[in-house]
Design a protein around this motif. Structure first.
Motif, PDB file in Angstrom:
ATOM      1  N   ALA A 346      -2.704 -32.815 -27.307  1.00 25.86           N
ATOM      2  CA  ALA A 346      -3.700 -33.667 -27.962  1.00 25.86           C
ATOM      3  C   ALA A 346      -3.964 -34.895 -27.099  1.00 25.86           C
ATOM      4  O   ALA A 346      -3.038 -35.501 -26.561  1.00 25.86           O
ATOM      5  CB  ALA A 346      -3.206 -34.098 -29.341  1.00 25.86           C
ATOM      6  N   LEU A 347      -5.229 -35.243 -26.982  1.00 25.81           N
ATOM      7  CA  LEU A 347      -5.637 -36.464 -26.285  1.00 25.81           C
ATOM      8  C   LEU A 347      -6.357 -37.351 -27.295  1.00 25.81           C
ATOM      9  O   LEU A 347      -7.271 -36.893 -27.981  1.00 25.81           O
ATOM     10  CB  LEU A 347      -6.547 -36.149 -25.102  1.00 25.81           C
ATOM     11  N   GLY A 348      -5.905 -38.601 -27.400  1.00 23.48           N
ATOM     12  CA  GLY A 348      -6.465 -39.519 -28.379  1.00 23.48           C
ATOM     13  C   GLY A 348      -5.577 -39.711 -29.588  1.00 23.48           C
ATOM     14  O   GLY A 348      -5.859 -40.563 -30.427  1.00 23.48           O
ATOM     15  N   ALA A 349      -4.505 -38.934 -29.689  1.00 22.03           N
ATOM     16  CA  ALA A 349      -3.625 -39.046 -30.845  1.00 22.03           C
ATOM     17  C   ALA A 349      -2.667 -40.229 -30.711  1.00 22.03           C
ATOM     18  O   ALA A 349      -2.510 -41.022 -31.635  1.00 22.03           O
ATOM     19  CB  ALA A 349      -2.838 -37.751 -31.028  1.00 22.03           C
ATOM     20  N   LEU A 350      -2.033 -40.357 -29.548  1.00 17.74           N
ATOM     21  CA  LEU A 350      -1.122 -41.475 -29.309  1.00 17.74           C
ATOM     22  C   LEU A 350      -1.800 -42.614 -28.556  1.00 17.74           C
ATOM     23  O   LEU A 350      -1.495 -43.784 -28.781  1.00 17.74           O
ATOM     24  CB  LEU A 350       0.097 -40.994 -28.524  1.00 17.74           C
ATOM     25  N   HIS A 351      -2.715 -42.276 -27.636  1.00 22.39           N
ATOM     26  CA  HIS A 351      -3.485 -43.270 -26.878  1.00 22.39           C
ATOM     27  C   HIS A 351      -4.957 -42.890 -27.003  1.00 22.39           C
ATOM     28  O   HIS A 351      -5.357 -41.803 -26.586  1.00 22.39           O
ATOM     29  CB  HIS A 351      -3.096 -43.270 -25.392  1.00 22.39           C
ATOM     30  N   ALA A 352      -5.751 -43.761 -27.579  1.00 22.46           N
ATOM     31  CA  ALA A 352      -7.169 -43.459 -27.795  1.00 22.46           C
ATOM     32  C   ALA A 352      -8.023 -44.002 -26.653  1.00 22.46           C
ATOM     33  O   ALA A 352      -7.802 -45.118 -26.167  1.00 22.46           O
ATOM     34  CB  ALA A 352      -7.636 -44.050 -29.114  1.00 22.46           C
TER      35      ALA A 352
END
Length: 413
Positions: A346-352
């Motif tokens: 996932a991209l955007g889950a921990l760092h948006a």
């Protein structure tokens, strides 16, 4: 202080507490339990309560369900190895490796067991004990889910949650993979997982199923309510109605939060999650976030016969983690089934970031160039963007950081 050791499977924690390592070859039973009904429930709660409160209510309910299910799994000596969305993969070992000495744990002898005729029987962990304990746990899980048969939503409307469970018994490989500076992941692999995947595919909303090879290992045989057939392969799975024996629970001993030092636990927890739990005054809660999902399918390893399969898989996963981390994404989980493996990042889950979709596409292009072995085929990758539920979830004794969403995933073949 939060107990981060719950991010490890309970049998791994027990082994570490006794200074032991679990073997990479084992024999027992694998369980795949999938909660059905969460997607429509999630949509109903968000519509009724709004995004924020709906996500909070859903997470609280999800944790209640997982607490009920994991409690039954661990009561029968099982261990939750991994989470994948609304499903869990669990392991029931034929041996008592990792449980410590006899006086430090609950006895592994199943006493006071009665057969269906009412006579007493004695059952000790042996060749058929793992599938029997797994099925006992599965039927107990099925019973526990009756508490979630009519969940109030709004204006008299209710939703129903159920669990469908598949069990397959046999040999497995068990690996610790991944860069300890990013996250160490735990996976099960081998032909038994392939059989499990087929049985799970045939399971319906509240079934407890086993494949034919597993059914043949249980003596006396359980009562079969129905058979499920895969018309393509002609393989069958038996729907289990009840067991021929009353299986006495064999729970894990209580493990105190302070027994495992952070230096041992930290590699199993994503760094951002570790920092949030250890150094933030705010509670780490699940939330709805816009994010991009990246799914990858790979193959090319003979887990049963190649002694170096774990080393090769570890090297591949470390390369995947390096690429995903460079774009500030997170490799959420790795699952093995259908004679291959699946990655979910996932991209955007921990760092948006505003360009998370672009980052995912660039990462995918790099991932396409990776091969598990020089002979393996190119991976298949899919990307989709939407709203995800992200954050910690699970029961009191076993948790994970997860990301889920209802998304259509396209694949680049």
């Amino acid at each position: 202080m939060d107990d981060l050791s719950v991010y490890l499977p309970i049998d791994r924690r027990a082994a570490l507490l006794h200074g032991a390592m679990l073997p990479d070859r084992a024999h027992g039973a694998v369980m795949f339990a999938d909660i059905t009904g969460f997607t429509p429930l999630a949509e109903s709660l968000v519509q009724a309560l709004g995004s924020r409160r709906g996500a909070e209510e859903l997470t609280a309910l999800l944790n209640q369900v997982y607490s009920a299910l994991i409690s039954q799994i661990e009561q029968f000596g099982g261990s939750v190895v991994g989470f994948s969305g609304d499903a869990i993969t669990c392991w029931f070992d034929d041996s008592d490796a990792g449980r410590g000495t006899q006086d430090e744990r609950t006895s592994i002898t199943l006493s006071n067991v009665r057969d269906t005729a009412g006579t007493h029987a004695s059952l000790v962990f042996g060749a058929s004990s793992a599938p029997l304990r797994a099925l006992a746990a599965a039927l107990a899980m099925q019973q526990a889910m009756t508490a979630f048969a009519a969940i109030p939503i709004r204006a008299g409307a209710t939703a129903t949650l159920m669990v469908k469970v598949a069990v397959a018994a046999g040999p497995i490989r068990r690996f610790l993979i991944g860069d300890p500076q990013i996250q160490v992941l735990e996976v099960l692999a081998g032909r038994t997982l392939d059989r499990l995947a087929l049985a799970a595919h045939l399971a319906e909303r509240d079934d407890v199923v086993v494949d034919q090879a597993t059914l043949a290992q249980i003596e006396p045989p359980p009562r079969v309510a129905a058979w499920r057939l895969d018309t393509e392969t002609q393989q069958r799975a038996a729907v289990i109605a009840e067991l021929p024996l009353l299986v006495t629970p064999t729970p894990w001993p209580t493990m105190h939060a302070d027994r495992l030092p952070d230096a041992i636990v930290r590699p199993f927890v994503p760094p951002v999650v570790y920092a949030r739990v250890r150094h933030s005054a705010d509670p780490f809660l699940a939330e709805l976030r816009p994010a991009v999902a990246l799914m990858l399918q790979f193959g090319g390893l003979d887990y049963d016969n190649d002694e170096q399969a774990g080393t090769k898989l570890d090297a591949y996963i470390r390369q995947v983690q390096a690429i995903i981390t460079r774009y500030e994404g997170h490799l959420v989980d790795v699952t093995m089934a259908d004679k291959g493996g699946y990655l979910f990042a996932a991209l955007g889950a921990l760092h948006a970031h505003e360009d998370d979709a672009r980052r995912a596409a660039l990462a995918a292009l790099e991932l396409r160039s990776l091969h598990v072995t020089p002979e393996s085929e190119a991976s298949r990758i899919g990307i989709s963007q939407g709203t995800m539920r992200t954050g910690p979830y699970g029961g009191a004794s076993r948790q994970a950081y997860g990301c889920w969403a209802t998304m259509s995933i396209w694949r680049a073949d």
